[in-house]
Scaffold this active site. Structure first.
Site: not given
Ligand code: 13P
Length: 259
Positions: A13-15, A99, A101, A171, A177, A217, A238-239
């Site tokens: 997920n590149w957000k 998600h 967020e 999640e 994050g 994470s 994510g990251g």
């Molecule tokens: P991180 O891997 O950066 O914690 O993010 C997880 C995420 O929200 C994937 O959708």
């Protein structure tokens, strides 16, 4: 024990990161680094504006494309929204839905998530439904209740046949994050609970087959122990998915388990 029937899925997920050139370059690096014999499903979820560029970059590979969200309406006066048909047109087979967020920052309720699930399924898109509890909810022993409510809400009015291809991503919000990954045991516990809920909703066969990804994470250096858990069928990253070498290591995890 992990079921041999469940094909692992690793999703990035590149957000709200990357220009279209950066996204295409990263996608091309993924394509180049992918073991041709790998049987997992690999999914990239770039921003809407980068879908076309990433689609071109992964052409000829088995990497799949997802949007990070999808509208529940088919078309019309919905400024800022992107319809199921539009994301299919851009090359997506999957869509992240719900998600944390989106839930927290954009105030998406379980009802909205449910509408998006229905619209995606109707259009032939595979939803990757995201659920998870906040730190406060975990600390006040509400984790299971929250997951149950989110799952019941998301799948309301969806038949077993319609729910057939849905992928669930657990999640925990406190792990996103923050660098604070759930321990493999914590994640496994939650996944077992999610699977039980899916058994309650759709029966044992469905629950055995549904893939449940872990997100929060996930890193190159913790993926192996997570994937060694019997009910963790993949990861939503994510990251770490923004770094080609690290994400390739995540994708090529080495679970010590009978997968
Ligand atoms: P991180 O891997 O950066 O914690 O993010 C997880 C995420 O929200 C994937 O959708």
């Amino acid at each position: 024990m992990a079921s041999h029937k469940r094909i692992p899925m690793i999703a990035g997920n590149w957000k709200m990161h990357l220009t279209s050139k950066e996204a295409a370059d990263l996608a091309a690096a993924m394509k180049k680094g992918l073991d041709p014999d790998l049987k997992h499903e690999v999914l990239l979820a770039p921003s809407f504006t980068n879908l076309h560029a990433v689609k071109a970059a992964i052409a000829g590979s088995r990497i799949l494309l997802a949007s990070q969200d999808v509208a529940w309406e088919e078309k019309g006066a919905f400024t800022g929204a992107v319809s199921p048909a539009q994301i299919i047109d851009a090359g997506c087979t999957h869509a992240l839905i719900g998600h944390s967020e989106r839930r927290k920052i954009f105030l998406e309720t379980d009802e909205v998530v449910n509408k998006k699930m229905k619209a995606a399924i109707k259009a032939g898109i595979v939803p990757v439904l995201c659920i998870g509890e906040t730190l406060e909810e975990r600390e006040s022993q509400k984790t299971y209740r929250v997951l149950e409510t989110q799952l019941t809400g998301a799948f309301a009015g969806i038949t077993p046949a319609e729910a057939n291809r849905v992928v669930i991503a657990y999640e925990p919000v406190w792990a996103i994050g923050t660098g604070k990954t759930a321990t493999p045991d914590q994640a496994q516990d939650a996944h077992v609970f999610v699977r039980k809920q899916m058994e309650r909703i759709y029966g044992k066969d469905y629950a055995e087959a549904v893939r449940i990804l872990y997100g929060g994470s996930v890193k190159a250096d913790n993926i192996d122990e997570l994937m060694a858990q019997g009910d963790i069928d993949g990861a939503l990253v994510g990251g770490e998915s923004l770094k080609a070498d690290k994400f390739l290591r995540v994708i090529h995890f080495q679970a010590v388990l009978s997968r």
